[in-house]
Motif scaffolding. Structure first.
Motif, PDB file in Angstrom:
ATOM      1  N   GLU A  49     -16.990 -26.660  -7.597  1.00  0.00           N
ATOM      2  CA  GLU A  49     -15.815 -26.259  -8.296  1.00  0.00           C
ATOM      3  C   GLU A  49     -14.889 -25.450  -7.500  1.00  0.00           C
ATOM      4  N   HIS A  50     -15.259 -24.474  -6.664  1.00  0.00           N
ATOM      5  CA  HIS A  50     -14.327 -23.438  -6.023  1.00  0.00           C
ATOM      6  C   HIS A  50     -13.777 -24.336  -4.833  1.00  0.00           C
ATOM      7  N   VAL A  51     -14.454 -25.159  -4.098  1.00  0.00           N
ATOM      8  CA  VAL A  51     -14.015 -25.678  -3.159  1.00  0.00           C
ATOM      9  C   VAL A  51     -13.189 -27.011  -3.576  1.00  0.00           C
ATOM     10  N   LEU A  52     -13.333 -27.494  -4.624  1.00  0.00           N
ATOM     11  CA  LEU A  52     -12.293 -28.434  -5.189  1.00  0.00           C
ATOM     12  C   LEU A  52     -10.995 -27.683  -5.510  1.00  0.00           C
ATOM     13  N   ASP A  53     -11.178 -26.513  -6.291  1.00  0.00           N
ATOM     14  CA  ASP A  53      -9.920 -25.776  -6.484  1.00  0.00           C
ATOM     15  C   ASP A  53      -8.859 -25.602  -5.081  1.00  0.00           C
ATOM     16  N   VAL A  54      -9.587 -25.272  -4.043  1.00  0.00           N
ATOM     17  CA  VAL A  54      -9.032 -25.041  -2.711  1.00  0.00           C
ATOM     18  C   VAL A  54      -8.417 -26.251  -2.065  1.00  0.00           C
ATOM     19  N   ALA A  55      -9.017 -27.359  -2.426  1.00  0.00           N
ATOM     20  CA  ALA A  55      -8.530 -28.757  -1.763  1.00  0.00           C
ATOM     21  C   ALA A  55      -7.558 -28.833  -2.463  1.00  0.00           C
ATOM     22  N   GLU A  56      -7.451 -28.770  -3.907  1.00  0.00           N
ATOM     23  CA  GLU A  56      -6.138 -29.091  -4.725  1.00  0.00           C
ATOM     24  C   GLU A  56      -5.067 -28.148  -4.412  1.00  0.00           C
TER      25      GLU A  56
ATOM     26  N   PHE B  93     -10.682 -35.638   0.809  1.00  0.00           N
ATOM     27  CA  PHE B  93     -11.846 -34.743   0.243  1.00  0.00           C
ATOM     28  C   PHE B  93     -13.367 -35.470   0.425  1.00  0.00           C
ATOM     29  N   GLN B  94     -14.061 -35.111   1.502  1.00  0.00           N
ATOM     30  CA  GLN B  94     -15.196 -35.753   1.853  1.00  0.00           C
ATOM     31  C   GLN B  94     -16.382 -34.966   1.180  1.00  0.00           C
ATOM     32  N   TYR B  95     -16.911 -35.446   0.066  1.00  0.00           N
ATOM     33  CA  TYR B  95     -18.041 -34.743  -0.269  1.00  0.00           C
ATOM     34  C   TYR B  95     -19.507 -35.255  -0.203  1.00  0.00           C
ATOM     35  N   VAL B  96     -20.383 -34.650   0.287  1.00  0.00           N
ATOM     36  CA  VAL B  96     -21.908 -34.895   0.813  1.00  0.00           C
ATOM     37  C   VAL B  96     -22.456 -34.366  -0.500  1.00  0.00           C
ATOM     38  N   SER B  97     -22.827 -35.571  -1.352  1.00  0.00           N
ATOM     39  CA  SER B  97     -23.954 -35.296  -2.509  1.00  0.00           C
ATOM     40  C   SER B  97     -25.403 -35.833  -2.125  1.00  0.00           C
ATOM     41  N   THR B  98     -26.213 -36.500  -2.970  1.00  0.00           N
ATOM     42  CA  THR B  98     -27.505 -37.086  -2.683  1.00  0.00           C
ATOM     43  C   THR B  98     -27.627 -38.098  -3.642  1.00  0.00           C
ATOM     44  N   CYS B  99     -28.739 -39.154  -2.770  1.00  0.00           N
ATOM     45  CA  CYS B  99     -29.291 -40.164  -3.866  1.00  0.00           C
ATOM     46  C   CYS B  99     -29.783 -39.520  -5.158  1.00  0.00           C
ATOM     47  N   TYR B 100     -30.140 -38.291  -5.019  1.00  0.00           N
ATOM     48  CA  TYR B 100     -31.145 -37.569  -6.001  1.00  0.00           C
ATOM     49  C   TYR B 100     -30.308 -37.145  -7.151  1.00  0.00           C
ATOM     50  N   VAL B 101     -29.077 -37.245  -7.131  1.00  0.00           N
ATOM     51  CA  VAL B 101     -28.412 -37.276  -8.624  1.00  0.00           C
ATOM     52  C   VAL B 101     -28.930 -38.272  -9.612  1.00  0.00           C
ATOM     53  N   SER B 102     -29.573 -39.235  -9.202  1.00  0.00           N
ATOM     54  CA  SER B 102     -30.367 -40.106 -10.297  1.00  0.00           C
ATOM     55  C   SER B 102     -31.527 -39.632 -10.988  1.00  0.00           C
TER      56      SER B 102
ATOM     57  N   TYR C 132     -32.433 -28.432  -8.077  1.00  0.00           N
ATOM     58  CA  TYR C 132     -31.689 -29.115  -7.217  1.00  0.00           C
ATOM     59  C   TYR C 132     -30.908 -30.330  -7.314  1.00  0.00           C
ATOM     60  N   GLU C 133     -31.962 -31.287  -8.111  1.00  0.00           N
ATOM     61  CA  GLU C 133     -31.248 -32.483  -8.365  1.00  0.00           C
ATOM     62  C   GLU C 133     -30.221 -32.259  -9.558  1.00  0.00           C
ATOM     63  N   ARG C 134     -30.572 -31.487 -10.506  1.00  0.00           N
ATOM     64  CA  ARG C 134     -29.909 -31.224 -11.545  1.00  0.00           C
ATOM     65  C   ARG C 134     -28.274 -30.707 -11.209  1.00  0.00           C
ATOM     66  N   THR C 135     -28.289 -29.836 -10.652  1.00  0.00           N
ATOM     67  CA  THR C 135     -27.206 -29.188 -10.109  1.00  0.00           C
ATOM     68  C   THR C 135     -26.416 -29.983  -9.118  1.00  0.00           C
ATOM     69  N   LYS C 136     -26.895 -30.775  -8.217  1.00  0.00           N
ATOM     70  CA  LYS C 136     -26.399 -31.818  -7.325  1.00  0.00           C
ATOM     71  C   LYS C 136     -25.587 -32.746  -8.385  1.00  0.00           C
ATOM     72  N   TYR C 137     -26.264 -33.210  -9.505  1.00  0.00           N
ATOM     73  CA  TYR C 137     -25.669 -34.105 -10.275  1.00  0.00           C
ATOM     74  C   TYR C 137     -24.330 -33.579 -10.999  1.00  0.00           C
ATOM     75  N   GLU C 138     -24.682 -32.259 -11.449  1.00  0.00           N
ATOM     76  CA  GLU C 138     -23.458 -31.705 -12.109  1.00  0.00           C
ATOM     77  C   GLU C 138     -22.278 -31.453 -11.194  1.00  0.00           C
ATOM     78  N   ALA C 139     -22.713 -31.254  -9.969  1.00  0.00           N
ATOM     79  CA  ALA C 139     -21.682 -31.188  -8.805  1.00  0.00           C
ATOM     80  C   ALA C 139     -20.818 -32.541  -8.885  1.00  0.00           C
ATOM     81  N   GLU C 140     -21.629 -33.477  -8.617  1.00  0.00           N
ATOM     82  CA  GLU C 140     -21.122 -34.878  -8.413  1.00  0.00           C
ATOM     83  C   GLU C 140     -20.348 -35.274  -9.692  1.00  0.00           C
ATOM     84  N   VAL C 141     -20.645 -34.929 -10.810  1.00  0.00           N
ATOM     85  CA  VAL C 141     -19.943 -35.050 -12.034  1.00  0.00           C
ATOM     86  C   VAL C 141     -18.572 -34.565 -12.080  1.00  0.00           C
ATOM     87  N   ALA C 142     -18.536 -32.995 -11.525  1.00  0.00           N
ATOM     88  CA  ALA C 142     -17.117 -32.522 -11.128  1.00  0.00           C
ATOM     89  C   ALA C 142     -16.156 -33.164 -10.128  1.00  0.00           C
ATOM     90  N   VAL C 143     -16.740 -33.895  -9.229  1.00  0.00           N
ATOM     91  CA  VAL C 143     -16.067 -34.195  -8.050  1.00  0.00           C
ATOM     92  C   VAL C 143     -15.574 -35.755  -8.782  1.00  0.00           C
TER      93      VAL C 143
END
Length: 360
Positions: free
Chosen positions: A112-119, A126-135, A157-168
């Motif tokens: 979220e902080h990186v997104l704020d700076v991007a904006e 904005f190029q974001y590296v997530s993971t398949c395991y947001v599944s 790890y999976e849960r928070t990467k999921y939440e991060a991608e939701v934010a993106v």
């Protein structure tokens, strides 16, 4: 006067981040500003010197921390980044056993902080590296169109990467020009075997190597024969991101960088057995018992991580139609695991001191 940086990248000098910086410099995208935690400053300086060579100005290091607002940068640093038009966000805690608070701080609030700076910088990409395991443990085939499926998760790890991608994706819906990349389980280079950390499948390889070659034991669960272990080498992931990040039509897209024809768990074990030259016997056992045995092994100093066992009966299969269409005709494709697993093993044997600690 040296040129102002047009690219900002988090996750340097990490394994993927370092390789991606090298590719971007080869493409002529420098100077690249890299956000670096103070504790990794010396490592980052050595890596930057290796990559930049005589052109010491092509990589600029900025000390900061994504867990802090404005990435821990002062006003002068932020002003110096006003020229940035493209932001690559790779920094995360890549650790299956990470504790909840740390995963939340880095993977969710950090993103979220990186997104704020991007904006604030009004970046063009904005190029974001997530993971398949947001599944998480999605029961079925998970594609680039899936995200919010009511899934459960193997770990924080999976849960928070999921939440991060939701934010993106929420910022994308609001107009942020972003592209999301979801690698599967990333291992070493398919040509050299080089890796920066022995985690994930490496626990299996190291555990088998620690046993006699005439009979090495592993466990199998009832769901293992139907489970796939989707593994991808670093060079494929970095090549794909480099190519796709340079395409205007990739804005707004999600790409799963996975193996379209992965091995099943038993097939992966067989491939490792062939590569290390061991006779491997898979013994039926419950996951609860197996985790207890791995915890005991870890306590004795053996290479074991109980959290990896959740992937031996992982119910999700991954498809990548969007990535395959976009990469068609480029020559960039995921090589089969069997073609490079011996290189992973050779690198491990030649470099036993590489650790399994996440960069946090």
């Amino acid at each position: 006067m040296s040129a102002a940086p047009a690219v900002l990248l988090t996750g340097f000098p990490g394994f993927l981040g370092s390789a991606l910086v090298e590719r971007l410099l080869e493409r002529g995208d420098g100077p690249i500003a890299c956000l670096v935690q103070p504790r990794y400053r010396d490592h980052a300086e050595r890596r930057a010197a290796d990559l930049a060579g005589a052109d010491g100005e092509s990589i600029r290091l900025y000390e900061g921390d994504i867990t802090e607002p404005n990435l821990g940068l002062d006003d002068a640093d932020l002003e110096g980044l006003a020229s940035v038009a493209e932001l690559y966000h790779l920094a995360a805690v890549y650790d299956l056993a990470v504790e909840s608070d740390l995963a939340e701080a880095v993977n969710v609030r950090g993103t979220e902080h990186v997104l704020d700076v991007a904006e604030a910088l009004e970046v063009d990409r904005f190029q974001y590296v997530s993971t398949c395991y947001v599944s998480g443990r999605y029961d079925g085939v998970f594609t680039e169109d899936h995200l919010r499926e009511g899934q459960s998760f193997n770990n924080h790890y999976e849960r928070t990467k999921y939440e991060a991608e939701v934010a993106v994706q929420a910022r994308m819906a609001e107009g942020l020009p972003a592209t999301i990349y979801r690698p599967a389980i990333v291992v070493g280079d398919s040509e050299t075997g080089e890796t920066g950390k022995y985690d994930g499948p490496y626990y299996l390889i190291r555990l088998l190597l620690s046993q006699p070659s005439w009979c090495s034991i592993t466990t199998r669960f009832p769901g293992s024969p139907g489970a796939e272990l989707n593994v991808v080498p670093r060079d494929f992931v970095v090549d794909a991101i480099t190519h796709l990040s340079g395409r205007d039509d990739a804005v707004g897209e999600v790409y799963q960088l996975c193996d379209p024809a992965p091995l099943s768990v038993p097939e992966f074990v067989d491939a490792v057995a062939d590569a290390i030259g061991h006779r491997v016997v898979s013994v039926p056992a419950s996951k609860r018992l197996s985790k207890g045995l791995l915890e005991a092994a870890a306590d004795r100093g053996l290479p074991a991580e109980p959290a990896t066992l959740d992937y031996l009966d992982h119910p999700t299969r991954y498809a990548c139609p969007n990535a395959r269409r976009a990469l068609a005709g480029t020559g960039i494709e995921c090589p089969p695991v069997a073609s490079y697993v011996a290189d992973l093993v050779a690198f491990l044997r030649e470099n036993p001191d590489v650790g399994d600690e996440a960069m946090v």
